[in-house]
Design a protein around this motif. Structure first.
Motif, mmCIF file in Angstrom:
data_model
loop_
_atom_site.group_PDB
_atom_site.id
_atom_site.type_symbol
_atom_site.label_atom_id
_atom_site.label_comp_id
_atom_site.label_asym_id
_atom_site.label_seq_id
_atom_site.Cartn_x
_atom_site.Cartn_y
_atom_site.Cartn_z
ATOM 1 N N ILE A 253 35.446 25.880 50.531
ATOM 2 C CA ILE A 253 34.031 25.360 49.839
ATOM 3 C C ILE A 253 33.203 27.162 50.336
ATOM 4 O O ILE A 253 32.799 27.341 51.459
ATOM 5 C CB ILE A 253 33.484 24.467 50.457
ATOM 6 C CG1 ILE A 253 34.296 23.192 50.025
ATOM 7 C CG2 ILE A 253 31.901 24.203 50.091
ATOM 8 C CD1 ILE A 253 33.964 21.981 50.924
ATOM 9 N N THR A 254 32.461 27.443 49.434
ATOM 10 C CA THR A 254 31.661 28.705 49.582
ATOM 11 C C THR A 254 30.142 28.416 49.337
ATOM 12 O O THR A 254 29.739 27.051 49.056
ATOM 13 C CB THR A 254 31.729 29.654 48.226
ATOM 14 O OG1 THR A 254 31.567 29.100 46.889
ATOM 15 C CG2 THR A 254 33.361 30.288 48.339
ATOM 16 N N LEU A 255 29.238 29.211 49.643
ATOM 17 C CA LEU A 255 27.829 29.105 49.620
ATOM 18 C C LEU A 255 27.412 28.618 48.078
ATOM 19 O O LEU A 255 26.490 27.774 47.989
ATOM 20 C CB LEU A 255 27.058 30.156 50.059
ATOM 21 C CG LEU A 255 25.435 29.962 50.044
ATOM 22 C CD1 LEU A 255 24.926 28.972 51.117
ATOM 23 C CD2 LEU A 255 24.868 31.575 50.484
ATOM 24 N N SER A 256 27.943 29.173 47.068
ATOM 25 C CA SER A 256 27.620 29.010 45.737
ATOM 26 C C SER A 256 27.906 27.323 45.537
ATOM 27 O O SER A 256 27.343 26.559 44.794
ATOM 28 C CB SER A 256 28.254 29.848 44.738
ATOM 29 O OG SER A 256 27.883 31.139 44.985
ATOM 30 N N TYR A 280 34.788 34.810 50.553
ATOM 31 C CA TYR A 280 36.009 34.385 49.788
ATOM 32 C C TYR A 280 35.361 34.620 48.314
ATOM 33 O O TYR A 280 34.441 34.254 47.655
ATOM 34 C CB TYR A 280 36.396 33.024 49.694
ATOM 35 C CG TYR A 280 37.575 32.615 48.875
ATOM 36 C CD1 TYR A 280 38.948 33.011 49.171
ATOM 37 C CD2 TYR A 280 37.269 31.967 47.847
ATOM 38 C CE1 TYR A 280 39.753 32.683 48.309
ATOM 39 C CE2 TYR A 280 38.269 31.542 47.010
ATOM 40 C CZ TYR A 280 39.441 32.030 47.253
ATOM 41 O OH TYR A 280 40.653 31.568 46.467
ATOM 42 N N ASP A 281 36.428 35.712 47.634
ATOM 43 C CA ASP A 281 36.229 36.038 46.184
ATOM 44 C C ASP A 281 34.990 36.341 45.843
ATOM 45 O O ASP A 281 34.223 36.171 44.913
ATOM 46 C CB ASP A 281 37.012 35.086 45.158
ATOM 47 C CG ASP A 281 36.118 33.771 45.319
ATOM 48 O OD1 ASP A 281 35.012 33.615 46.071
ATOM 49 O OD2 ASP A 281 36.451 32.757 44.261
ATOM 50 N N SER A 282 34.299 37.222 46.850
ATOM 51 C CA SER A 282 32.906 37.530 46.511
ATOM 52 C C SER A 282 32.752 38.470 45.272
ATOM 53 O O SER A 282 31.576 38.524 44.756
ATOM 54 C CB SER A 282 32.237 37.930 47.828
ATOM 55 O OG SER A 282 33.151 39.345 48.235
ATOM 56 N N LYS A 283 33.585 39.347 45.367
ATOM 57 C CA LYS A 283 33.521 40.469 44.310
ATOM 58 C C LYS A 283 33.796 39.715 42.851
ATOM 59 O O LYS A 283 33.054 40.205 41.898
ATOM 60 C CB LYS A 283 34.518 41.578 44.483
ATOM 61 C CG LYS A 283 34.403 42.504 45.585
ATOM 62 C CD LYS A 283 35.291 43.424 45.801
ATOM 63 C CE LYS A 283 35.149 44.301 47.029
ATOM 64 N NZ LYS A 283 36.296 45.291 47.164
ATOM 65 N N ASP A 284 35.076 38.824 42.801
ATOM 66 C CA ASP A 284 34.887 38.255 41.338
ATOM 67 C C ASP A 284 33.570 37.578 41.179
ATOM 68 O O ASP A 284 33.282 37.665 39.906
ATOM 69 C CB ASP A 284 36.124 37.311 41.656
ATOM 70 C CG ASP A 284 37.310 38.042 41.747
ATOM 71 O OD1 ASP A 284 37.510 39.325 41.553
ATOM 72 O OD2 ASP A 284 38.558 37.266 42.236
ATOM 73 N N ARG A 285 33.077 36.765 42.042
ATOM 74 C CA ARG A 285 31.938 36.045 41.547
ATOM 75 C C ARG A 285 30.884 37.011 41.526
ATOM 76 O O ARG A 285 29.877 36.489 40.331
ATOM 77 C CB ARG A 285 31.452 35.121 43.002
ATOM 78 C CG ARG A 285 32.452 33.943 43.095
ATOM 79 C CD ARG A 285 31.993 32.959 44.043
ATOM 80 N NE ARG A 285 32.224 33.516 45.300
ATOM 81 C CZ ARG A 285 31.387 33.909 46.135
ATOM 82 N NH1 ARG A 285 29.935 33.830 45.937
ATOM 83 N NH2 ARG A 285 31.677 34.341 47.611
ATOM 84 N N ALA A 286 30.618 38.240 42.007
ATOM 85 C CA ALA A 286 29.547 39.015 41.710
ATOM 86 C C ALA A 286 29.689 39.652 40.339
ATOM 87 O O ALA A 286 28.591 39.709 39.530
ATOM 88 C CB ALA A 286 29.563 40.297 42.797
ATOM 89 N N ALA A 287 31.045 40.018 39.960
ATOM 90 C CA ALA A 287 31.172 40.791 38.822
ATOM 91 C C ALA A 287 30.887 39.366 37.592
ATOM 92 O O ALA A 287 30.445 39.802 36.551
ATOM 93 C CB ALA A 287 32.621 40.998 38.594
ATOM 94 N N THR A 288 31.494 38.326 37.944
ATOM 95 C CA THR A 288 31.353 37.160 36.854
ATOM 96 C C THR A 288 29.496 37.021 36.811
ATOM 97 O O THR A 288 29.199 36.693 35.586
ATOM 98 C CB THR A 288 31.820 35.886 37.309
ATOM 99 O OG1 THR A 288 33.155 36.104 37.459
ATOM 100 C CG2 THR A 288 31.540 34.920 36.394
ATOM 101 N N HIS A 289 29.017 37.026 37.854
ATOM 102 C CA HIS A 289 27.548 36.976 37.721
ATOM 103 C C HIS A 289 26.802 38.112 36.957
ATOM 104 O O HIS A 289 25.881 37.826 36.255
ATOM 105 C CB HIS A 289 26.912 36.827 39.183
ATOM 106 C CG HIS A 289 25.366 36.716 39.384
ATOM 107 N ND1 HIS A 289 24.920 35.329 39.095
ATOM 108 C CD2 HIS A 289 24.566 37.627 39.726
ATOM 109 C CE1 HIS A 289 23.471 35.622 38.816
ATOM 110 N NE2 HIS A 289 23.224 36.694 39.292
ATOM 111 N N ILE A 290 27.295 39.178 37.285
ATOM 112 C CA ILE A 290 26.835 40.345 36.433
ATOM 113 C C ILE A 290 27.013 40.355 34.980
ATOM 114 O O ILE A 290 26.096 40.586 34.280
ATOM 115 C CB ILE A 290 27.413 41.893 37.077
ATOM 116 C CG1 ILE A 290 26.401 41.933 38.597
ATOM 117 C CG2 ILE A 290 26.624 42.782 36.038
ATOM 118 C CD1 ILE A 290 27.356 43.120 39.417
ATOM 119 N N GLN A 291 28.201 39.930 34.612
ATOM 120 C CA GLN A 291 28.572 39.923 33.337
ATOM 121 C C GLN A 291 27.758 38.796 32.410
ATOM 122 O O GLN A 291 27.278 38.892 31.565
ATOM 123 C CB GLN A 291 29.971 39.543 33.284
ATOM 124 C CG GLN A 291 31.003 40.836 33.705
ATOM 125 C CD GLN A 291 32.440 40.417 33.552
ATOM 126 O OE1 GLN A 291 32.593 39.531 33.182
ATOM 127 N NE2 GLN A 291 33.316 41.498 33.807
#
Length: 857
Positions: A253-256, A280-291
């Motif tokens: 479970i992540t903060l999001s 956990y998977d912070s880069k993927d979530r960041a990239a998804t958020h930016i996109q």
């Protein structure tokens, strides 16, 4: 007895359960939750005990002996107070025996006025009406039945037990409330504030329904409490269902994920921006958020652009549809008007052909004394309704052969109608007159003309149709206008004139000036059809230079009537103009001299212009703007003191013409007193015949008035033409009715004192002053009332064999008016009624000047 006690306990337990539930909704704490749980368990246990007793007693019941019996029919009126049920008419006649003196079956029974039996319905009620149990017939359990057969309903033993007929409805409502409450309790929404959860009923239901997984769910809630306390947020509004779904994912479970369980995430997201993409998977979530942000920005931008284009397209389409609709309506109106005009031309042509026959028959004349002038002219007229009704003398055309329908804008009082009826009786004629008021006259604006009000009054038009049904009839119009074409179409009758548009054209100053010139009548020097200020200055300059002997130049608007829209310019009042004209000859004048004269006229025209009715316009510049907006003409007069005369002539539809009379006007431009016939020698019969021939060529007929001026040398010039029935013509109708052709008339006498006089007092003073009309000698004075005396307007007539006697009688009438109402102040028009409205008044000095003129003759 035991069953009754258990029932009471169940009632008490349910009531306590409801009270505790309301307390929990308002204030949730541990003690209240514990008490609620105890009461709920107690109530469940009591209901189970009752269910066991019911089952036990049911097993001991006798086997039924099914025997189908047809029940009597039931009418709808007998069962209207019951809820509709699907009940078969074939019911098994089953009897039961009592056991332990307890009955579990009751019967619904209704007694009607005709004492008919109704259908039976089986209800299993346990004394307090807590449950409804349908009894299933066990006897036929092993017997196969077709699916199409109707289910037999057990007929109970009859007991005289009262039944609550609203029981089923209460149970239905209670079940609906329970479903809503259960749906509300399953929402699992609660609040975390200051790092602690707030206990409530939803949280307790969530814990009861998830006992096995509560350890893990509680751990997630504790992490949310820690987040609330760590980041100092006001409160979290948590969705329990999101927590349960998050647990079921079985992953880290992540903060999001935790923030997605909070319903008010938008209010607190700014506190977690810096830690949303850690772990956990912070880069993927960041990239998804930016996109997602970029795609959202581009999508919103594209959507806004599309919406803007869509709105613009809608506006264009709406305006285009509006334009097309307006054009379509205009084409329809134009097409309809063309059809009306074609019918009008055909109707008028038949009317002209049949006039020789019509004038010998009994007929109906519809008189409309409407003043179809411009709206500004009507608005600037004081007492406009009374002025329109000032042609009430038209009614004296009535005879045994002619019936009059007179359209008026207001009701004629009974006293005035009796007065006119008395005049007809004294003359020995039948009062064959019908006064009609448009039914919507009081609802429409006061400045609208009678013709407009009549067109907007369909009930009045229907009434006129009934009056003229199967009768020869036609309209006697007033001021010409194209609205008469629509009225002729509505009434299906002709009008006593030619084309209304031609009558209107040649009644204007410019149109009349051109028609008089073509008829080779002597006309003043001048120019017509002026619509521009520069054209006005240039034309006036050329006329002044060419005709230096002319002292007065008159500017007349095309729609001027009774002095309204007329102004004069005196050459002598322009400084330097006379000297400039003397220094240069007409043949030797150069462009520089013309330029100087033009500058002088342009500079002094607004200041030296004298308006005939000065209360209509505040400044001369305002008059010039009004003059240019409607157009007009310029006429030159060699002298200032002009004597006006007029000729009344009549052209019948078959072409026969008659010169009715001549008359003199005793005021310049503003016609206040007329004398019939004229004192001047008017010898232009050949020119008048030429004018009549030109009028006939244009298919015009009716009543006409030719305006003239008499110069000092006795020469006559034509200044205008009125192609309609005016007040002079209607006054002649009254004089012709009385049988006298020598008379003097003052068509408008306005005095504020008349508003305070009663009609009987007015006639009493007339008798005291010996003001009366003698039918034997055709001499005396007479009065016409367009309205009641409170309207402050009357008409005065004087009749005598000589015109000097007419002047003396008119003077006597004025003396009586001033004696009754009071003398007018010499500054009457400057103080009391100083406004933009025309308010005509008559002073005694006017009649004195007339008397002196006749004395000199």
């Amino acid at each position: 007895m035991n069953s009754i006690n258990e029932t009471l306990e169940i009632k008490q337990a349910r009531q306590q359960l409801k009270d505790v539930e309301q307390i929990l909704l308002k204030q949730a704490n541990t003690q209240n939750c514990y008490l609620f749980k105890q009461l709920q368990g107690k109530l469940t246990q009591l209901e189970k005990n009752i269910q066991v007793k019911v089952t036990t007693q049911y097993q001991n019941m006798l086997q039924p002996n099914p025997k189908v019996q047809k029940l009597p029919e039931v009418y709808l009126s007998q069962t209207k107070n019951f809820r509709k049920r699907a009940i078969s008419t074939d019911v098994s006649n089953i009897s039961f025996e009592k056991k332990n003196d307890t009955s579990f079956l009751i019967q619904k029974q209704m007694k009607t006025s005709n004492r008919q039996n109704i259908r039976y319905q089986i209800l299993n009620d346990y004394e307090n009406n807590l449950q409804n149990i349908k009894l299933d017939v066990q006897a036929n359990r092993n017997t196969p039945h077709s699916t199409k057969q109707k289910r037999d309903i057990v007929k109970p033993v009859q007991h005289n037990i009262p039944v609550d007929i609203h029981k089923d409805e209460e149970i239905f409502v209670q079940k609906k409330r329970d479903r809503q409450k259960a749906q509300f309790n399953n929402q699992y929404k609660f609040i975390i504030k200051e790092g602690q959860r707030i206990n409530c009923l939803e949280l307790l239901n969530m814990k009861n329904h998830n006992q096995q997984d509560w350890i893990f769910i509680n751990a997630i809630i504790k992490r949310l409490e820690k987040l609330n306390q760590q980041y100092k947020c006001n409160y979290f509004f948590v969705d329990g269902k999101s927590i349960i779904r998050l647990f079921q994912l079985k992953r880290i479970i992540t903060l999001s994920d935790l923030l997605n369980c909070i319903l008010n995430k938008e209010d607190i997201i700014q506190n977690f921006q810096h830690k949303l993409f850690i772990g956990y998977d912070s880069k993927d979530r960041a990239a998804t958020h930016i996109q997602a942000r970029i795609k959202g920005f581009l999508s919103r931008k594209k959507f806004a652009r599309n919406m803007l284009c869509n709105n613009k397209i809608k506006i264009i389409q709406r305006q285009f549809r509006k334009f097309m609709k307006i054009r379509e309506i205009r084409n329809q109106i134009k097409k309809q008007n063309n059809l009306y005009y074609e019918d009008f031309v055909k109707r008028q042509s038949d009317f002209q052909k049949d006039w020789d026959f019509i004038k010998l028959q009994q007929r109906v004349e519809i008189h409309i004394g409407s003043q179809e002038v411009s709206e500004y002219t009507r608005l600037s007229m004081d007492q406009f309704l009374q002025r329109e009704n000032n042609q009430i003398c038209r009614i004296f055309r009535a005879s045994d052969q002619i019936q009059i329908i007179y359209i008026t804008a207001f009701d004629i009082s009974s006293e005035i109608e009796n007065y006119y009826q008395r005049i007809f009786e004294m003359r020995g004629r039948k009062f064959n007159i019908k006064f009609i008021v448009p039914d919507n006259s009081s609802r429409l604006p006061g400045h609208m003309s009678i013709l407009q009000k009549l067109l907007y009054s369909p009930m009045t038009i229907r009434k006129i149709r009934q009056l003229i049904f199967n009768k020869i009839s036609y309209i006697m119009p007033g001021y010409p206008h194209s609205r008469y074409i629509k009225l002729c179409q509505s009434l299906n009758v002709p009008v006593y004139m030619g084309n209304p548009q031609l009558h209107y054209l040649y009644s204007s100053q410019s149109g009349a000036y051109s028609l008089l010139q073509r008829a080779e009548l002597p006309v003043p020097v001048g120019a017509s059809e002026i619509y521009d200020e520069q054209e006005l200055i240039n034309t006036l300059t050329v006329l002044i230079v060419k005709h230096q002997q002319i002292r007065i130049w008159v500017l007349k608007m095309d729609d001027s009537i009774n002095g309204r829209g007329i102004a004069t310019l005196s050459v002598e009042h322009i400084p330097g103009l006379r000297e400039s004209l003397k220094q240069s000859n007409i043949e030797e004048i150069d462009e520089q001299s013309i330029s100087i004269i033009k500058q002088l006229i342009k500079a002094h025209l607004p200041n030296k212009l004298k308006i005939a009715v000065r209360t209509l316009y505040r400044t001369s510049q305002e008059f010039i703007q009004a003059f240019l907006s409607v157009g007009g003409c310029i006429q030159g007069h060699p002298i200032n003191d002009l004597k006006g005369s007029q000729i009344l002539f009549h052209i019948e539809p078959n072409g026969e013409q008659t010169i009715i009379s001549t008359l003199d006007c005793h005021s310049q431009f503003r016609n206040s007193i007329y004398t019939f016939p004229s004192l001047h020698n008017i010898d232009i019969e050949e020119q008048i015949q030429q004018l009549i021939r030109n009028i006939k060529v244009k298919q015009m007929f009716g009543y006409f008035t030719l305006e003239l001026i008499v110069l000092d040398d006795g020469s006559i010039q034509a200044t205008g033409l009125q192609c309609y029935i005016n007040i002079q013509t209607s006054s002649y109708f009254y004089a012709d009715f009385l049988g006298q052709i020598n008379f003097m008339v003052c068509p408008i006498v306005c005095h504020v004192g008349l508003g305070k006089v009663m009609l009987k007092n007015f006639f009493h003073l007339c008798r005291m002053e010996q003001i009366e009309y003698h039918f034997e000698t055709y001499q005396g004075q007479s009065f016409i009332f367009p309205d009641i005396l409170q309207s402050q307007i009357i008409q005065m007539f004087s009749f005598d064999n000589e015109q000097l006697g007419c002047a003396l009688l008119m003077e006597k009438s004025f003396e009586m008016i001033f004696k009754l109402c009071g003398f007018l102040n010499i500054n009457y028009g400057k103080t009391l009624y100083e406004s933009r409205y025309q308010y005509e008044f008559i002073k005694l000095e006017t009649t004195i000047s007339i008397y002196q003129m006749y004395q000199a003759l």
